[in-house]
Design an enzyme around this catalytic site. Structure first.
Site, PDB file in Angstrom:
ATOM      1  N   LYS A   1       0.838  -1.215   0.000  1.00 54.46           N
ATOM      2  CA  LYS A   1       0.000   0.000   0.000  1.00 54.46           C
ATOM      3  C   LYS A   1       0.871   1.262   0.000  1.00 54.46           C
ATOM      4  O   LYS A   1       0.635   2.174  -0.784  1.00 54.46           O
ATOM      5  CB  LYS A   1      -0.926  -0.034   1.224  1.00 54.46           C
ATOM      6  N   SER A   2       1.869   1.307   0.867  1.00 50.49           N
ATOM      7  CA  SER A   2       2.699   2.521   0.952  1.00 50.49           C
ATOM      8  C   SER A   2       3.441   2.780  -0.360  1.00 50.49           C
ATOM      9  O   SER A   2       3.567   3.920  -0.809  1.00 50.49           O
ATOM     10  CB  SER A   2       3.722   2.380   2.078  1.00 50.49           C
ATOM     11  N   ARG A  59       2.919   5.939  -3.250  1.00 52.57           N
ATOM     12  CA  ARG A  59       4.034   6.774  -3.694  1.00 52.57           C
ATOM     13  C   ARG A  59       4.216   6.680  -5.201  1.00 52.57           C
ATOM     14  O   ARG A  59       4.491   7.682  -5.868  1.00 52.57           O
ATOM     15  CB  ARG A  59       5.309   6.394  -2.924  1.00 52.57           C
ATOM     16  N   GLY A 109      -5.095   8.346   5.061  1.00 54.92           N
ATOM     17  CA  GLY A 109      -4.165   9.278   5.693  1.00 54.92           C
ATOM     18  C   GLY A 109      -2.949   9.533   4.823  1.00 54.92           C
ATOM     19  O   GLY A 109      -2.420  10.654   4.769  1.00 54.92           O
ATOM     20  N   GLN A 160       4.488   9.477   7.031  1.00 55.86           N
ATOM     21  CA  GLN A 160       3.612  10.379   6.274  1.00 55.86           C
ATOM     22  C   GLN A 160       4.073  11.818   6.447  1.00 55.86           C
ATOM     23  O   GLN A 160       4.125  12.583   5.476  1.00 55.86           O
ATOM     24  CB  GLN A 160       2.165  10.211   6.734  1.00 55.86           C
ATOM     25  N   ASP A 212       1.201  -1.117  11.939  1.00 55.90           N
ATOM     26  CA  ASP A 212      -0.081  -1.510  11.332  1.00 55.90           C
ATOM     27  C   ASP A 212      -0.442  -2.964  11.651  1.00 55.90           C
ATOM     28  O   ASP A 212      -1.574  -3.395  11.404  1.00 55.90           O
ATOM     29  CB  ASP A 212      -0.032  -1.309   9.809  1.00 55.90           C
ATOM     30  N   LYS A 270      -5.029   6.234  14.311  1.00 50.05           N
ATOM     31  CA  LYS A 270      -5.126   5.504  13.039  1.00 50.05           C
ATOM     32  C   LYS A 270      -6.573   5.564  12.543  1.00 50.05           C
ATOM     33  O   LYS A 270      -7.353   6.376  13.027  1.00 50.05           O
ATOM     34  CB  LYS A 270      -4.644   4.056  13.230  1.00 50.05           C
ATOM     35  N   ARG A 285      -7.096   2.442  17.584  1.00 49.23           N
ATOM     36  CA  ARG A 285      -6.909   0.983  17.558  1.00 49.23           C
ATOM     37  C   ARG A 285      -6.583   0.393  18.917  1.00 49.23           C
ATOM     38  O   ARG A 285      -6.611  -0.830  19.065  1.00 49.23           O
ATOM     39  CB  ARG A 285      -5.841   0.601  16.521  1.00 49.23           C
ATOM     40  N   ARG A 289      -8.170  -2.976   8.952  1.00 49.63           N
ATOM     41  CA  ARG A 289      -7.258  -3.943   9.598  1.00 49.63           C
ATOM     42  C   ARG A 289      -7.947  -4.698  10.729  1.00 49.63           C
ATOM     43  O   ARG A 289      -7.632  -5.851  11.014  1.00 49.63           O
ATOM     44  CB  ARG A 289      -5.989  -3.246  10.088  1.00 49.63           C
TER      45      ARG A 289
HETATM   46  C1  S3P Z   1       2.265   5.041   6.129  1.00 48.76           C
HETATM   47  C2  S3P Z   1       2.812   5.418   7.327  1.00 48.76           C
HETATM   48  C3  S3P Z   1       2.283   4.991   8.626  1.00 48.76           C
HETATM   49  C4  S3P Z   1       1.363   3.786   8.486  1.00 48.76           C
HETATM   50  C5  S3P Z   1       0.374   3.962   7.371  1.00 48.76           C
HETATM   51  C6  S3P Z   1       1.103   4.143   6.057  1.00 48.76           C
HETATM   52  C7  S3P Z   1       2.876   5.528   4.872  1.00 48.76           C
HETATM   53  O1  S3P Z   1       1.554   6.053   9.205  1.00 48.76           O
HETATM   54  O2  S3P Z   1       0.687   3.530   9.691  1.00 48.76           O
HETATM   55  O3  S3P Z   1      -0.464   2.834   7.268  1.00 48.76           O
HETATM   56  O4  S3P Z   1       2.578   4.969   3.791  1.00 48.76           O
HETATM   57  O5  S3P Z   1       3.678   6.465   4.936  1.00 48.76           O
HETATM   58  P1  S3P Z   1       2.273   7.273  10.007  1.00 48.76           P
HETATM   59  O6  S3P Z   1       3.067   8.084   9.063  1.00 48.76           O
HETATM   60  O7  S3P Z   1       1.117   8.051  10.584  1.00 48.76           O
HETATM   61  O8  S3P Z   1       3.111   6.627  11.055  1.00 48.76           O
END
Ligand code: S3P
Length: 418
Positions: free
Chosen positions: A13-14, A18, A81, A152, A302, A329, A333, A375
């Site tokens: 996902k991350s 990007r 987020g 993030q 996560d 989150k 959570r 999740r």
């Molecule tokens: C993410 C960073 C994390 C993670 C989120 C994805 C990202 O959050 O919990 O699921 O893709 O940069 P935080 O930046 O709030 O720690």
């Protein structure tokens, strides 16, 4: 009944976020393979389209032609987020006005953490919670020390740095996932990374335009973690997940599984686009309780709902601390995990910054709700594999990060032991 077989989990996902966001601002056409087409990442892709990027799909890839002018837009970031925070960094230096909004869950999450550093660049934006209003303006590079370990926030700062004049430095006292620093060089951006006493310094020079590239997205370890958990707590189960991302900032859960006594086999190590991958096989084992804290937390943040489930089946007292980030989150959570597992008869208590779990406890039949958190829905569904009398409501939210979750579950349930 055990779970057996091999799964190729969807793309990370991350990394997919990007690839879509960076492709959307790069010159030329970026090709993304094995992208995660869950609702969160699609919010990032659609956002880039509304800002002027062009998107084309072929049978096996998504092609994004980036835009050099970020046109005025109102963007729905949904539940994501990552979309709202990274995009704020990109748009702060844009040429127009933008509004970023999201669903009820996203509207409750803290945005001050990005407003603060972006304001240091000279950005004009407001909204301590969504909607965020941004008026694009010329930016000047800055130095910012992250007060929370958040990839993030780090990424929002680095992305604003691409549009700013001069040098931008992010100082990271505690390591968070590093996909932005790894991927920007693939798009032709020079990044320097140095470890000092006060933390990791990540630096770039702006303004800098990205050049399109090709990204092959590895499998998401946060999705594979559901199957690793199912295998460990199941009966005579053995599951292999293939081509999973093995980035050191993301494998905390695997290390924890090993510390708890699980059998974890890592094979076929490889590399793709600056990221390590491997196949991971996990099988049923008895577990010991553990304490998880400090710098370990960001590397498995996560996966903590799963860690709580594992702990209900482990011998002894598991303590999770320094994890107050869980409270901001998709849901709080700490509260939602503790409440749901309590309904299943677990001996679990919330603390300010984590939870304490005594095990092992057989999980009892009950109705539980995902609270709209993807999740949580998946963790509770894994609990149904050890007690099919558990009923999970609000199951459809898996769409956010793992749309094929129930198909993969069915496949593993009908899998034949090796
Ligand atoms: C993410 C960073 C994390 C993670 C989120 C994805 C990202 O959050 O919990 O699921 O893709 O940069 P935080 O930046 O709030 O720690």
């Amino acid at each position: 009944m055990g779970l057996n077989g091999t799964v190729q989990v969807p793309g990370d996902k991350s990394i997919t976020h990007r690839a879509f966001l960076f492709g959307g601002i790069a010159s030329g056409t970026t090709r993304v393979r094995n992208a995660l087409e869950g609702a969160d990442c699609l919010a990032s892709l659609q956002a880039m389209q509304s800002l002027g990027a062009k998107v084309e799909r072929t049978a096996d890839e998504i092609r994004i032609t980036g835009t050099d002018t970020l046109q005025e837009a109102t963007i729905d970031c949904g539940n994501s987020g990552t979309t709202i925070r990274l995009l704020s960094g990109i748009l702060a230096g844009g040429e127009a006005s933008y509004t970023l909004d999201g669903d009820d869950s996203l509207r409750r999450r803290p945005m001050k953490r990005i407003l603060e550093p972006l304001t240091l660049f000279g950005a004009k934006l407001d909204g301590e919670t969504a909607p965020i209003h941004i008026t694009g303006t010329p930016l000047v590079g800055t130095t910012y020390t992250l007060p929370v370990a958040s990839a993030q926030v780090k990424s929002a700062v680095l992305l604003a740095g691409l549009y700013a004049n001069g040098e931008t430095t992010v100082i990271e006292p505690v390591l968070s996932r590093d996909h932005t620093e790894r991927m920007l060089p693939q798009f032709g951006i020079d990044i320097s990374i140095d470890d000092f006493e006060d933390g990791r310094h990540i630096r770039l020079q702006g303004p800098a335009r990205l050049r399109a590239t090709a990204i092959d997205v590895p499998g998401d370890p946060s999705s594979a973690a559901f199957w690793w958990t199912a295998a460990v707590i199941g009966q005579e189960s053995r599951i292999t997940t293939t081509h999973v991302l093995m980035n050191p900032t993301r494998v905390g859960f695997l290390q924890t599984l090993r510390q708890m006594g699980a059998s974890v086999e890592i094979t076929n190590r490889s590399e793709t686009g600056g990221e390590e991958t491997a196949d991971v096989t996990v099988e049923t084992t008895a577990l010991q309780a553990i304490t998880v804290e400090g710098e370990q937390i960001p590397s498995l943040i996560d996966e903590i709902p799963l860690l709580a489930l594992l702990a209900t089946q482990a011998e002894g007292r598991t303590v999770i601390r320094d994890a107050e980030e869980l409270r901001v989150k998709e849901t709080d959570r700490i509260e939602t995990v503790v409440a749901a597992l309590k309904r299943l008869g677990a001996h679990i208590e919330a603390t300010d910054d984590g939870m304490i779990i005594e095990g092992p406890t057989p999980l009892q039949a009950a109705d539980v709700d995902s609270a709209g958190d993807h999740r949580l829905a998946m963790m509770l569904t894994i609990a149904t594999t050890i007690n099919p009398e558990i009923t999970v409501h609000g199951r459809e939210v898996v769409e956010v990060s793992y749309p094929t979750f129930y198909d993969d579950l069915k496949k593993l349930q009908s899998g034949i032991p090796e």
